[in-house]
Design a protein around this motif. Structure first.
Motif, PDB file in Angstrom:
ATOM      1  N   UNK A 164       0.832  -1.202   0.000  1.00  0.00           N
ATOM      2  CA  UNK A 164       0.000   0.000   0.000  1.00  0.00           C
ATOM      3  C   UNK A 164       0.872   1.261   0.000  1.00  0.00           C
ATOM      4  N   UNK A 165       0.328   2.319  -0.588  1.00  0.00           N
ATOM      5  CA  UNK A 165       0.979   3.628  -0.586  1.00  0.00           C
ATOM      6  C   UNK A 165       0.064   4.645   0.096  1.00  0.00           C
ATOM      7  N   UNK A 166       0.657   5.710   0.674  1.00  0.00           N
ATOM      8  CA  UNK A 166      -0.167   6.754   1.286  1.00  0.00           C
ATOM      9  C   UNK A 166      -1.129   7.369   0.282  1.00  0.00           C
ATOM     10  N   UNK A 167      -2.338   7.667   0.737  1.00  0.00           N
ATOM     11  CA  UNK A 167      -3.374   8.217  -0.150  1.00  0.00           C
ATOM     12  C   UNK A 167      -4.094   9.387   0.533  1.00  0.00           C
ATOM     13  N   UNK A 168      -3.355  10.118   1.357  1.00  0.00           N
ATOM     14  CA  UNK A 168      -3.936  11.274   2.016  1.00  0.00           C
ATOM     15  C   UNK A 168      -4.240  11.010   3.477  1.00  0.00           C
ATOM     16  N   UNK A 169      -4.736  12.022   4.148  1.00  0.00           N
ATOM     17  CA  UNK A 169      -5.054  11.925   5.561  1.00  0.00           C
ATOM     18  C   UNK A 169      -6.280  12.768   5.860  1.00  0.00           C
ATOM     19  N   UNK A 170      -6.907  12.487   6.971  1.00  0.00           N
ATOM     20  CA  UNK A 170      -8.092  13.225   7.387  1.00  0.00           C
ATOM     21  C   UNK A 170      -8.142  13.253   8.907  1.00  0.00           C
TER      22      UNK A 170
END
Length: 214
Positions: A164-170
């Motif tokens: 998996x790769x980073x895809x943003x944050x919230x």
């Protein structure tokens, strides 16, 4: 359960140590007991929804009802597959795979939990690898998503191992507090490059129409 009525009960995913399948009532009772025994330390909350913040009896009942609800609410357009994970003949946790309009988007998401007594043995990585194989190899997924709290190092390590790769944050509200949540994404190339767990699918074909696939 008669397989012709709900063929998903015949679907099994196996790895060298694990078996994943939609639980019958006996396995579902075992799964509820695992939830009641504990999934994480009381002073932390690894989930977006704080479903474990109840008594052991309520956790067991909620686990039982929620999984039956995923079966009752299933449609080919919107589905959630809740699989009981068995290790050494014992149910030890749950691995989910869900999607909306999967036949159009080719994208699904995962979620999971593992009984606290069975953590730290590599089971979490192996059960996620199993359901990723179902998604990519069995259902022809193009991408998968997941997520974890920023302080959930164990879950983030599992995702990293699997490509998996980073895809943003919230920022989410959990237990009345702001929490940093990391989104993650895995495409087919990343999955193929990080495959290390042998996985076999059994009895999938009769269920393909339930996933919206012909």
């Amino acid at each position: 359960m008669e397989p012709a009525v709900w063929p998903l009960y015949d679907l099994r995913i196996t790895t060298p140590r694990l078996e994943l399948r939609l639980p019958d009532l006996d396995r579902l009772s075992e799964l509820a007991a695992v939830a009641a025994a504990g999934v994480h330390d009381a002073d932390r909350m690894p989930f977006v929804a704080a479903w474990t913040d109840v008594s052991p009896e309520e956790r067991a009942r909620a686990t039982f009802q929620h999984l039956l609800g995923t079966v009752a609410g299933w449609t080919p357009r919107k589905w959630s597959l809740g699989l009981a994970v068995s290790w050494e003949g014992k149910v030890v946790g749950r691995q989910d795979l869900g999607a909306t309009d999967f036949a159009v988007t080719g994208e699904a998401h995962t979620g999971s939990w593992l009984g606290q007594a069975y953590q730290g043995r590599g089971i979490g990585t192996e059960m996620r690898a199993a359901v990723l194989h179902l998604a990519f190899e069995g259902l022809g997924a193009r991408s998968m998503t997941s997520g974890a709290m920023a302080d959930n190092a164990r879950s983030l390590r599992v995702s990293e191992k699997l490509g998996y790769r980073p895809d943003g944050r919230e920022v989410l509200s959990v237990r009345g507090e702001a929490r940093d949540h990391r989104r993650l994404r895995l495409d087919r190339a990343g999955w193929e490059a990080h495959r290390t767990v042998p996985v076999e699918l059994h009895g999938l074909e009769p269920s393909l129409a339930l996933f919206g696939l012909q």
